[in-house]
Design a protein around this motif. Structure first.
Motif, PDB file in Angstrom:
ATOM      1  N   VAL A  99      50.920   6.776 -21.538  1.00 32.80           N
ATOM      2  CA  VAL A  99      52.029   5.765 -22.279  1.00 32.80           C
ATOM      3  C   VAL A  99      51.037   5.040 -23.473  1.00 32.80           C
ATOM      4  N   VAL A 100      51.505   5.003 -24.640  1.00 36.61           N
ATOM      5  CA  VAL A 100      50.730   4.173 -25.585  1.00 36.61           C
ATOM      6  C   VAL A 100      51.633   3.138 -26.411  1.00 36.61           C
ATOM      7  N   GLY A 101      52.866   3.250 -26.167  1.00 33.56           N
ATOM      8  CA  GLY A 101      53.624   2.155 -26.990  1.00 33.56           C
ATOM      9  C   GLY A 101      54.934   1.958 -26.301  1.00 33.56           C
ATOM     10  N   THR A 102      55.725   0.976 -26.837  1.00 28.62           N
ATOM     11  CA  THR A 102      57.003   0.519 -26.305  1.00 28.62           C
ATOM     12  C   THR A 102      57.865  -0.011 -27.387  1.00 28.62           C
ATOM     13  N   ALA A 103      59.061   0.002 -27.199  1.00 37.52           N
ATOM     14  CA  ALA A 103      59.878  -0.677 -28.122  1.00 37.52           C
ATOM     15  C   ALA A 103      61.245  -1.028 -27.540  1.00 37.52           C
ATOM     16  N   ASP A 104      62.041  -2.204 -27.856  1.00 36.21           N
ATOM     17  CA  ASP A 104      62.787  -2.755 -27.280  1.00 36.21           C
ATOM     18  C   ASP A 104      64.278  -2.383 -27.962  1.00 36.21           C
ATOM     19  N   THR A 105      65.190  -2.264 -27.191  1.00 33.07           N
ATOM     20  CA  THR A 105      66.603  -2.268 -28.039  1.00 33.07           C
ATOM     21  C   THR A 105      67.166  -3.533 -28.301  1.00 33.07           C
ATOM     22  N   ALA A 106      67.970  -3.500 -29.284  1.00 36.46           N
ATOM     23  CA  ALA A 106      68.616  -4.781 -29.889  1.00 36.46           C
ATOM     24  C   ALA A 106      69.003  -5.861 -29.126  1.00 36.46           C
ATOM     25  N   SER A 107      69.545  -5.288 -27.945  1.00 37.17           N
ATOM     26  CA  SER A 107      70.133  -6.252 -26.897  1.00 37.17           C
ATOM     27  C   SER A 107      69.046  -6.871 -26.021  1.00 37.17           C
ATOM     28  N   ASP A 108      67.942  -6.298 -26.011  1.00 38.84           N
ATOM     29  CA  ASP A 108      66.963  -6.536 -25.033  1.00 38.84           C
ATOM     30  C   ASP A 108      67.151  -5.890 -23.802  1.00 38.84           C
ATOM     31  N   ALA A 109      68.188  -5.271 -23.581  1.00 33.50           N
ATOM     32  CA  ALA A 109      68.597  -4.794 -22.210  1.00 33.50           C
ATOM     33  C   ALA A 109      68.268  -3.562 -21.964  1.00 33.50           C
TER      34      ALA A 109
ATOM     35  N   TYR B  24      64.619  -0.435 -23.212  1.00 29.14           N
ATOM     36  CA  TYR B  24      63.532  -0.240 -24.026  1.00 29.14           C
ATOM     37  C   TYR B  24      63.063   1.171 -23.811  1.00 29.14           C
ATOM     38  N   TRP B  25      62.211   1.737 -24.679  1.00 28.41           N
ATOM     39  CA  TRP B  25      61.559   3.170 -24.718  1.00 28.41           C
ATOM     40  C   TRP B  25      60.132   2.855 -24.270  1.00 28.41           C
ATOM     41  N   LEU B  26      59.534   3.913 -23.790  1.00 26.93           N
ATOM     42  CA  LEU B  26      57.950   3.844 -23.730  1.00 26.93           C
ATOM     43  C   LEU B  26      57.938   5.123 -24.449  1.00 26.93           C
ATOM     44  N   VAL B  27      56.739   5.534 -24.891  1.00 23.23           N
ATOM     45  CA  VAL B  27      56.002   6.690 -25.643  1.00 23.23           C
ATOM     46  C   VAL B  27      54.903   6.998 -25.179  1.00 23.23           C
ATOM     47  N   ALA B  28      54.573   8.457 -24.789  1.00 19.35           N
ATOM     48  CA  ALA B  28      53.237   8.804 -24.377  1.00 19.35           C
ATOM     49  C   ALA B  28      52.608   9.230 -25.677  1.00 19.35           C
ATOM     50  N   SER B  29      51.159   9.762 -25.571  1.00 20.47           N
ATOM     51  CA  SER B  29      50.490  10.011 -26.595  1.00 20.47           C
ATOM     52  C   SER B  29      50.787  11.332 -26.868  1.00 20.47           C
ATOM     53  N   ASP B  30      51.527  12.402 -26.188  1.00 20.44           N
ATOM     54  CA  ASP B  30      51.791  13.676 -26.639  1.00 20.44           C
ATOM     55  C   ASP B  30      53.145  13.742 -27.266  1.00 20.44           C
ATOM     56  N   GLY B  31      53.853  12.417 -27.495  1.00 25.61           N
ATOM     57  CA  GLY B  31      55.256  12.129 -28.011  1.00 25.61           C
ATOM     58  C   GLY B  31      56.506  12.331 -27.167  1.00 25.61           C
TER      59      GLY B  31
ATOM     60  N   SER C 282      63.361   6.516 -21.626  1.00 23.83           N
ATOM     61  CA  SER C 282      64.392   5.571 -22.074  1.00 23.83           C
ATOM     62  C   SER C 282      64.728   4.834 -20.549  1.00 23.83           C
ATOM     63  N   TYR C 283      65.226   3.530 -21.011  1.00 21.91           N
ATOM     64  CA  TYR C 283      65.412   2.759 -19.613  1.00 21.91           C
ATOM     65  C   TYR C 283      66.483   1.522 -20.292  1.00 21.91           C
ATOM     66  N   GLY C 284      67.411   1.153 -19.290  1.00 25.41           N
ATOM     67  CA  GLY C 284      68.393   0.302 -19.674  1.00 25.41           C
ATOM     68  C   GLY C 284      69.361   1.074 -20.584  1.00 25.41           C
ATOM     69  N   ASP C 285      69.536   0.328 -21.831  1.00 23.12           N
ATOM     70  CA  ASP C 285      70.702   0.630 -22.570  1.00 23.12           C
ATOM     71  C   ASP C 285      70.093   1.426 -23.654  1.00 23.12           C
ATOM     72  N   ALA C 286      68.494   1.661 -23.531  1.00 23.96           N
ATOM     73  CA  ALA C 286      68.171   2.528 -24.674  1.00 23.96           C
ATOM     74  C   ALA C 286      68.318   4.217 -24.407  1.00 23.96           C
ATOM     75  N   HIS C 287      68.933   4.727 -25.083  1.00 23.80           N
ATOM     76  CA  HIS C 287      69.416   6.118 -25.425  1.00 23.80           C
ATOM     77  C   HIS C 287      68.318   6.990 -25.822  1.00 23.80           C
ATOM     78  N   PHE C 288      68.107   7.950 -25.290  1.00 20.24           N
ATOM     79  CA  PHE C 288      67.294   8.986 -25.379  1.00 20.24           C
ATOM     80  C   PHE C 288      67.786   9.883 -26.464  1.00 20.24           C
ATOM     81  N   LEU C 289      67.021   9.847 -27.587  1.00 20.25           N
ATOM     82  CA  LEU C 289      67.532  10.547 -28.781  1.00 20.25           C
ATOM     83  C   LEU C 289      66.380  11.582 -29.363  1.00 20.25           C
ATOM     84  N   GLY C 290      65.524  12.028 -28.666  1.00 21.05           N
ATOM     85  CA  GLY C 290      64.724  12.931 -29.090  1.00 21.05           C
ATOM     86  C   GLY C 290      63.258  12.428 -28.810  1.00 21.05           C
TER      87      GLY C 290
END
Length: 586
Positions: A374-384, A386-393, A397-405
């Motif tokens: 894993v190399v990075g993260t981003a939060d949803t607008a509600s802060d409820a 977040y996503w994690l991203v790995a170096s392979d792309g 997704s966790y909480g109210d973060a939807h997996f979009l691709g």
């Protein structure tokens, strides 16, 4: 939730399993409400890397900056002559490099012989045996006439041994008292028992060390003394040595904190490291002695100018704090949950582990094998969520973060190095080290550096507050702006001491870049401070901005947190033995 790691199952980076991540997060949120599970290990003992300096949730390792002031604070400070006294480091150069002032300790070698010790106070001493010999360093030197403390750590068992008035006597050792601790345990001594200190507490975890000053972070309380004390003790102390029963006198175990209002900006960077520790972790009254003397290791490396500077700290700038709310059990040094006011943050490790401090935990990929780190993260607008991203792309997704691709399972010319989310949480971008950008959901592709020559690899990105643009940042500090993201400057043509590792957008406009040495560069955004003048134990790997602006946090690879502006400290993993380094802050 403070200082706990919760591990969730890995989400395969496909849209079909986005629902699974939500389900796992829901289960994790139930688990996270329980105060159960083993404590994480604390920072390693120098010379014994497999042994923690007690668990990370031990009271010695707990931030007390947001605790209330004790009702006896003014009386206790008056009894310690605080209005006319300055702090005194009980360590430093002595004129004899072989015997500096301070408390020595030793990590014993394999096979070191153990000895049975005859005690003056056997009923309150652990019988041993102790790894004590003619070679054991003694406080003040082998011919000292003072307290003659001896501190030993057995790295094979992670056991701490401490003696008071230690005398080897040619193989017939004696001591006033002795205490033995399991460094992996929060257990306290029996109620009423002394130790090598009058408070019945261990000495070693309360000693300042020069190596931690150099690292830029001290994450534990500091041992101190007072001349006259009350005939009582406060948790976590177990013993008193008071002159009389008088509530205006401080009891053993009393904790004192440098006031947050005390201006430390005029002190040297190394002195500021100590002062920040005194504001966040404070001093614990552990023994009788001169008022406002505080302990450190016997180390010839202590610079005299720093020691002299620490003597200029007025005792009147301190206040006693009430830490009773942290007590989980009177027989345990474990400290309960304490959250500072204001928004919190999450640390993300390379193995996908997530550590939540003052913010919600919704799951992690920490317990499962990953195809790429894993190399990075981003939060949803509600802060409820977040996503994690790995170096392979791959995206998790966790909480109210939807997996979009994601780019997981697809060919990449260069590894992914970070991500950013749209303000409404309906989309996200991934960025690769060659400057390639991949957009998902309502995140619009606005351009990239993917097919262009770069002087240095891209290391991160940030989105504009309205989501209509984004910036990319390279390791040399070069900035590339797309969409409605305005170019406000960069470090691309400037020689840097250390490479840039990330960037963050200011909600009020502008952006910051952060380098691995903790240097912060602001463009159209207010500068609130940096760690650039400190010698860090681990490099800085990222930053996070307060949701409304007005401050930011920096995070090191060990999970150490540096706060600036209005950003409050909620906790860190700097006291922990991590399975993988921290890579991002969300």
């Amino acid at each position: 939730m403070r200082g706990r790691t919760w591990r969730a199952g890995r989400q395969t980076p496909t849209a079909a399993l986005g629902v699974l991540a939500l389900a796992v997060a829901a289960v994790s949120s139930v688990i996270a409400t329980l105060d159960a599970g083993p404590a994480r290990a604390g920072t390693p003992v120098p010379g014994a890397p497999g042994c923690p300096m007690f668990p990370s949730d031990n009271i010695w390792n707990t931030d007390i900056s947001s605790l209330p002031v004790d009702v006896h604070s003014a009386q206790w400070l008056a009894s310690m002559n605080s209005s006319s006294t300055f702090l005194h480091p009980d360590f430093g150069p002595s004129g004899d490099p072989t015997n500096p002032y301070g408390m020595p300790y030793t990590v014993v070698s394999p096979g070191h012989p153990f000895a049975h010790v005859t005690f003056q106070y056997p009923s309150e001493s652990d019988p041993g045996p102790y790894p004590f010999g003619a070679d054991t360093p003694i406080e003040g030197g082998q011919s000292a006439t003072g307290d003659r403390h001896a501190i030993m750590v057995d790295p094979s068992t992670c056991t701490l041994y401490e003696l008071y008035q230690a005398q080897y006597n040619g193989g017939s050792p004696t001591a006033g008292s002795g205490a033995i601790w399991n460094l992996r345990s929060n257990a306290l001594r029996p109620a009423g028992w002394t130790s090598a200190d009058a408070a019945g507490l261990p000495i070693l975890p309360g000693l300042l060390r020069y190596d931690e000053v150099q690292s830029g972070q001290i994450t534990h309380a500091i041992r101190m003394t007072a001349t006259t004390t009350d005939q009582s003790y406060l948790w976590p102390a177990r013993h008193e040595a008071g002159a009389r029963s008088d509530p205006s006198l401080p009891p053993m175990g009393a904790r004192f904190r440098l006031k947050a209002s005390f201006d430390i900006s005029g002190y040297s960077p190394q002195a500021q490291v100590v002062l920040r520790a005194m504001q966040h972790y404070g001093l614990i009254l552990a023994d009788n002695g001169s008022n406002w003397y505080f302990g450190g290791t016997a180390d010839a490396a202590w610079p005299l100018p720093l020691v002299d500077e620490l003597k200029s700290i007025p005792a009147s700038a301190f206040e006693a704090v009430d830490e009773s709310s942290l007590m989980v059990s009177p027989d345990s040094g474990q400290a309960g949950v304490l959250d500072a006011p204001g928004p919190g943050y999450r640390l993300v490790a390379g193995d996908g582990g997530v550590f939540a401090f003052g913010d919600g935990f919704y799951g992690s990929a920490g317990a499962l094998p990953l195809r790429a780190p894993v190399v990075g993260t981003a939060d949803t607008a509600s802060d409820a969520g977040y996503w994690l991203v790995a170096s392979d792309g791959g995206v998790f997704s966790y909480g109210d973060a939807h997996f979009l691709g994601s780019m997981g399972g697809k060919h990449l010319d260069s590894p992914v190095v970070g991500m950013a989310a749209t303000p409404d949480g309906g989309g996200y971008w991934l960025v690769a080290s060659d400057g390639g950008v991949f957009s998902y959901g309502d995140a619009h592709f606005l351009g990239s550096m993917g097919a262009k020559h770069l002087n240095s690899p891209v290391v991160g990105m940030a989105a504009t507050p309205d989501g209509g643009g984004y910036w990319l940042v390279a390791a040399d500090g070069g900035v590339f702006a797309y969409g409605d993201a305005s170019f406000l400057g960069s470090m691309g043509a400037t020689r840097l001491h250390k490479p840039v590792v990330g960037m963050a957008a200011n909600p009020g406009g502008g952006y910051w870049l952060v380098a691995s040495d903790g240097g912060v560069f602001s463009f159209g955004a207010p500068f609130d401070g940096s760690a650039g003048a400190l010698a860090l134990s681990k490099p800085v790997v990222g930053m996070r901005v307060l949701p409304g602006g007005g401050g930011y946090w920096l995070v090191g690879a060990d999970g150490g947190i540096f706060t600036y502006g209005g950003a409050n400290f909620h906790g860190s993993t700097a006291n922990d033995l991590l399975d993988a380094p921290v890579v991002a802050l969300g």
